[in-house]
Scaffold this motif. Structure first.
Motif, PDB file in Angstrom:
ATOM      1  N   GLN A 197      -3.014   8.751   9.029  1.00  0.00           N
ATOM      2  CA  GLN A 197      -3.806   9.678   8.216  1.00  0.00           C
ATOM      3  C   GLN A 197      -3.935   9.181   6.773  1.00  0.00           C
ATOM      4  OE1 GLN A 197      -1.902  13.544   9.395  1.00  0.00           O
ATOM      5  NE2 GLN A 197      -3.894  13.799  10.383  1.00  0.00           N
ATOM      6  N   ILE A 198      -2.877   8.555   6.294  1.00  0.00           N
ATOM      7  CA  ILE A 198      -2.946   7.993   4.934  1.00  0.00           C
ATOM      8  C   ILE A 198      -3.992   6.877   4.895  1.00  0.00           C
ATOM      9  CG2 ILE A 198      -1.648   6.601   3.245  1.00  0.00           C
ATOM     10  CD1 ILE A 198       0.801   8.355   3.860  1.00  0.00           C
ATOM     11  N   LEU A 199      -4.028   6.064   5.959  1.00  0.00           N
ATOM     12  CA  LEU A 199      -5.033   4.986   6.007  1.00  0.00           C
ATOM     13  C   LEU A 199      -6.449   5.563   5.962  1.00  0.00           C
ATOM     14  CD1 LEU A 199      -3.433   2.613   8.682  1.00  0.00           C
ATOM     15  CD2 LEU A 199      -3.816   2.085   6.257  1.00  0.00           C
ATOM     16  N   ILE A 200      -6.677   6.638   6.698  1.00  0.00           N
ATOM     17  CA  ILE A 200      -8.012   7.259   6.697  1.00  0.00           C
ATOM     18  C   ILE A 200      -8.347   7.790   5.302  1.00  0.00           C
ATOM     19  CG2 ILE A 200      -9.328   9.250   7.546  1.00  0.00           C
ATOM     20  CD1 ILE A 200      -7.957   8.872  10.236  1.00  0.00           C
ATOM     21  N   ARG A 224     -13.240   4.130  17.211  1.00  0.00           N
ATOM     22  CA  ARG A 224     -11.904   3.775  16.724  1.00  0.00           C
ATOM     23  C   ARG A 224     -11.927   3.415  15.246  1.00  0.00           C
ATOM     24  NH1 ARG A 224      -7.672   3.086  20.428  1.00  0.00           N
ATOM     25  NH2 ARG A 224      -8.478   3.161  22.548  1.00  0.00           N
ATOM     26  N   PHE A 225     -10.804   3.677  14.607  1.00  0.00           N
ATOM     27  CA  PHE A 225     -10.622   3.286  13.207  1.00  0.00           C
ATOM     28  C   PHE A 225      -9.985   1.895  13.201  1.00  0.00           C
ATOM     29  CE2 PHE A 225      -7.983   3.114   9.330  1.00  0.00           C
ATOM     30  CZ  PHE A 225      -8.967   3.359   8.384  1.00  0.00           C
ATOM     31  N   ARG A 226     -10.560   1.029  12.411  1.00  0.00           N
ATOM     32  CA  ARG A 226     -10.078  -0.350  12.313  1.00  0.00           C
ATOM     33  C   ARG A 226      -8.885  -0.388  11.344  1.00  0.00           C
ATOM     34  NH1 ARG A 226     -13.263  -5.012  13.442  1.00  0.00           N
ATOM     35  NH2 ARG A 226     -15.176  -3.841  13.831  1.00  0.00           N
ATOM     36  N   VAL A 227      -7.700  -0.564  11.887  1.00  0.00           N
ATOM     37  CA  VAL A 227      -6.497  -0.565  11.039  1.00  0.00           C
ATOM     38  C   VAL A 227      -6.346  -1.949  10.411  1.00  0.00           C
ATOM     39  CG1 VAL A 227      -3.968  -0.349  11.068  1.00  0.00           C
ATOM     40  CG2 VAL A 227      -5.369   1.205  12.438  1.00  0.00           C
ATOM     41  N   MET A 259       0.855  -1.178   0.000  1.00  0.00           N
ATOM     42  CA  MET A 259       0.000   0.000   0.000  1.00  0.00           C
ATOM     43  C   MET A 259       0.902   1.243   0.000  1.00  0.00           C
ATOM     44  SD  MET A 259      -2.813   0.976   2.843  1.00  0.00           S
ATOM     45  CE  MET A 259      -3.676  -0.593   2.741  1.00  0.00           C
ATOM     46  N   SER A 260       0.977   1.923  -1.117  1.00  0.00           N
ATOM     47  CA  SER A 260       1.879   3.066  -1.175  1.00  0.00           C
ATOM     48  C   SER A 260       1.134   4.306  -1.638  1.00  0.00           C
ATOM     49  CB  SER A 260       3.013   2.749  -2.148  1.00  0.00           C
ATOM     50  OG  SER A 260       3.658   3.929  -2.522  1.00  0.00           O
ATOM     51  N   SER A 261       1.528   5.442  -1.104  1.00  0.00           N
ATOM     52  CA  SER A 261       0.874   6.683  -1.513  1.00  0.00           C
ATOM     53  C   SER A 261       1.697   7.421  -2.560  1.00  0.00           C
ATOM     54  CB  SER A 261       0.690   7.593  -0.303  1.00  0.00           C
ATOM     55  OG  SER A 261       1.941   8.090   0.106  1.00  0.00           O
ATOM     56  N   ASP A 262       2.823   6.801  -2.983  1.00  0.00           N
ATOM     57  CA  ASP A 262       3.742   7.523  -3.869  1.00  0.00           C
ATOM     58  C   ASP A 262       3.063   8.036  -5.126  1.00  0.00           C
ATOM     59  OD1 ASP A 262       5.177   6.348  -2.016  1.00  0.00           O
ATOM     60  OD2 ASP A 262       6.594   5.318  -3.334  1.00  0.00           O
ATOM     61  N   SER A 263       2.322   7.124  -5.769  1.00  0.00           N
ATOM     62  CA  SER A 263       1.779   7.508  -7.060  1.00  0.00           C
ATOM     63  C   SER A 263       0.774   8.646  -6.910  1.00  0.00           C
ATOM     64  CB  SER A 263       1.108   6.302  -7.712  1.00  0.00           C
ATOM     65  OG  SER A 263       0.145   5.804  -6.808  1.00  0.00           O
ATOM     66  N   THR A 302       1.337  -1.862   9.375  1.00  0.00           N
ATOM     67  CA  THR A 302       0.078  -1.575  10.075  1.00  0.00           C
ATOM     68  C   THR A 302      -0.059  -2.401  11.360  1.00  0.00           C
ATOM     69  OG1 THR A 302      -1.060  -3.187   8.688  1.00  0.00           O
ATOM     70  CG2 THR A 302      -1.237  -0.874   8.035  1.00  0.00           C
ATOM     71  N   ASN A 303       0.659  -3.522  11.447  1.00  0.00           N
ATOM     72  CA  ASN A 303       0.582  -4.317  12.685  1.00  0.00           C
ATOM     73  C   ASN A 303       1.152  -3.552  13.882  1.00  0.00           C
ATOM     74  OD1 ASN A 303      -0.495  -6.273  11.161  1.00  0.00           O
ATOM     75  ND2 ASN A 303       1.247  -7.680  11.249  1.00  0.00           N
ATOM     76  N   ASP A 304       1.981  -2.526  13.604  1.00  0.00           N
ATOM     77  CA  ASP A 304       2.558  -1.744  14.704  1.00  0.00           C
ATOM     78  C   ASP A 304       1.675  -0.565  15.091  1.00  0.00           C
ATOM     79  OD1 ASP A 304       4.750  -3.396  14.648  1.00  0.00           O
ATOM     80  OD2 ASP A 304       5.829  -2.135  13.190  1.00  0.00           O
ATOM     81  N   ILE A 305       0.620  -0.355  14.353  1.00  0.00           N
ATOM     82  CA  ILE A 305      -0.126   0.895  14.548  1.00  0.00           C
ATOM     83  C   ILE A 305      -1.241   0.750  15.587  1.00  0.00           C
ATOM     84  CG2 ILE A 305      -1.586   2.624  13.418  1.00  0.00           C
ATOM     85  CD1 ILE A 305       0.138   2.330  10.949  1.00  0.00           C
ATOM     86  N   GLY A 306      -2.047  -0.226  15.480  1.00  0.00           N
ATOM     87  CA  GLY A 306      -3.136  -0.366  16.456  1.00  0.00           C
ATOM     88  C   GLY A 306      -4.310   0.532  16.092  1.00  0.00           C
ATOM     89  N   ASP A 307      -5.507   0.037  16.340  1.00  0.00           N
ATOM     90  CA  ASP A 307      -6.705   0.830  16.026  1.00  0.00           C
ATOM     91  C   ASP A 307      -6.667   2.123  16.849  1.00  0.00           C
ATOM     92  OD1 ASP A 307      -7.347  -1.356  14.534  1.00  0.00           O
ATOM     93  OD2 ASP A 307      -8.822  -2.154  15.958  1.00  0.00           O
TER      94      ASP A 307
END
Ligand code: ATP
Length: 480
Positions: free
Chosen positions: A234-237, A165-168, A1-5, A188-193
């Motif tokens: 924020q990118i996930l949202i 909560r946002f479900r990551v 999952m990349s935001s580069d493009s 994302t496993n390090d982020i937590g909802d």
């Protein structure tokens, strides 16, 4: 999952923003971030937006918001959209954007990406401690993630306060290319909802800040690197809402003299304090732009030159420390670049009333190079137009070192109105057998109370003859 493009090769004009919370006076770190965002937009011919993030009602105030506008304007910034001037994406105050947040929250909800969380602060704190004790990075343990529909309903009926909560998503990598730090990757496993709506109904920073940037068309988020770890969230949202992801530039935080990041909550050196001390906006601009950005030009830059010199590629990664000596350097430079009219206006309040225009002009010519702050002008105005009743210790020492005889000679040599000072000093040197500092220093000390200061001869031209005599006589008595 990349935001580069999504983030690069944007054909649109650059749109940057400054988005402070009105919870204190702007400090130099905030001001630096605002200035860099402003310069980036102006350099690219883009737009600069001011948005006030006042969702935390307990800490926000109207007075701080007004102060924020005034301080940014004083610094020399202007914005194309903002709470005070409106714009196509109004409102620019988050408190007035609740309906928008509700709409986007319900979209996340409809996509099954949120859930209510009933964990109390005490429960969260225990969980965090447990994780830390087990050597794991603290993240939400997911306690409320898998509640059944019945369990949720039961808690809601009991009226338990619920955050949202946002479900990551599990097992993904969020990556983006930071303008300053290059490629960043977060698992994302390090982020937590994480919470996107607090129990009091207000939206959390992660959410409202990201949604607003997207809806306001911000293409570059330039902010302190305290936000770096917020960015993957924020990118996930934004991805979940199918909103455009901006580019990010995280600049190193500005540290205070004690090495800790400047912060509004700690009431660190505010722009306001410095303004009240008499620092000029040009000094602040020249100082701040060089903290975390290297300029091509070493010398003082006016506003247009500052914009021309600015380059996003020259933002640096190193932590920058506020250094008062550097600020004073730029203050000196800025004072030197004031026109005579600007200079007179700047120090006007420090001058005694009743000076005629000629005295005023002579005073400015004589002391200008010795003035960094208006308070310096006050001190020299007192020396020149007032009575001399204070001597700095080094001045007193120089007077005593010269001795009574030196001043007896001086009173004779500088003995009548209209004495040509340079000639008189030469004669005094011969009579007293002194030259160089041994000759000039006691005279300066006697006539000004200081061992440093503006050139003596033109300064004395402003003093009445009787006053010169009185000061030499006073010094003679001090030297006994
Ligand atoms: N010490 C700092 N150096 C550089 N930028 C900073 C610093 N502190 C905050 N900023 C930046 O200023 C902008 C506004 O932030 P914010 O209003 O939250 O300020 P703050 O000083 O962190 O406030 P608070 O202490 O209330 O959290 C953000 O882009 C933030 O990254």
């Amino acid at each position: 999952m990349s935001s580069d493009s999504m983030a690069s090769d944007s054909p649109d004009p650059l749109v940057t923003r400054f988005a402070p919370s009105p919870s204190g006076y702007l400090h130099l770190g905030n001001a630096r971030t605002a200035l860099l965002s402003y310069l980036a937009a102006r350099k690219a011919g883009g737009r600069f937006i001011l948005r006030v993030e006042d969702t935390d009602e307990a800490r926000s105030s109207e007075d701080f918001m007004m102060a924020l506008f005034a301080d940014l304007k004083w610094l020399g910034l202007d914005w194309d959209e903002g709470p005070d001037i409106g714009g196509p994406h109004a409102s620019y105050r988050q408190q007035e954007r609740r309906a928008i947040y509700d709409e986007y929250l319900s979209r996340l909800d409809a996509a099954g990406l949120t859930y209510p969380c009933f964990c109390t602060p005490a429960e969260l704190s225990i969980s965090r401690k447990r994780q830390l004790a087990a050597g794991q990075p603290p993240r939400y343990a997911g306690t409320c993630r898998n509640l059944t529909t019945e369990e949720r309903a039961e808690r809601l009926v009991r009226g338990l306060p619920a955050a949202l909560r946002f479900r990551v998503p599990d097992g993904q990598v969020v990556s983006f290319v930071d303008v300053v730090h290059g490629e960043q990757r977060f698992n994302t496993n390090d982020i937590g909802d994480f919470i996107i709506r607090r129990t009091d109904g207000s939206t959390a920073f992660f959410f409202s800040n990201a949604v607003d940037d997207a809806l306001m068309g911000v293409t570059l988020v330039l902010r302190g690197d305290d936000h770096m770890t917020n960015t993957p969230r924020q990118i996930l949202i934004l991805q979940a809402l199918n909103l455009r992801i901006p580019q990010y530039a995280h600049v190193a935080l500005l540290l205070g003299m004690d090495g800790a990041p400047l912060s509004k909550r700690h009431g660190d050196t505010s722009l306001r304090d410095l303004r009240e001390h008499g620092y000029l906006p040009g000094a602040l601009r020249n100082h701040l732009v060089r903290l975390g950005h290297s300029c091509v030009t070493d010398g003082w830059l006016d506003d247009a030159a500052l914009i021309a010199d600015f380059d996003l590629n020259r933002l640096g990664r190193a932590a920058a420390k506020f250094d008062e000596a550097q600020l004073r350097h730029w203050q000196k430079e800025t004072v030197a670049h004031l026109s005579t009219d600007e200079f007179v206006k700047w120090i006007a309040a420090e001058l005694p009333p009743g000076l005629d225009p000629q005295q005023r002009a002579q005073f400015v010519t004589v002391v200008r190079a010795n003035i960094e702050l208006p308070s310096d002008a006050r001190a020299w105005a007192k020396v020149i137009f007032g009575k001399l009743d204070e001597f700095e210790p080094t001045a007193l020492a120089a007077i005593r070192e010269a001795g009574e005889g030196f001043f007896t000679e001086a009173l004779q040599v500088i003995g009548h109105p209209g004495t040509e000072f340079k000639q008189a000093v030469k004669a005094l040197g011969q009579a007293a057998g002194k030259k160089g500092p041994a000759l000039f220093m006691p005279l300066r000390a006697a006539l000004t109370g200081f061992t440093h200061g503006p050139e003596l001869a033109p300064m004395l031209a402003l003093l009445p003859f009787a006053e010169v005599q009185a000061r030499l006589e006073h010094a003679r008595r001090l030297a006994v």
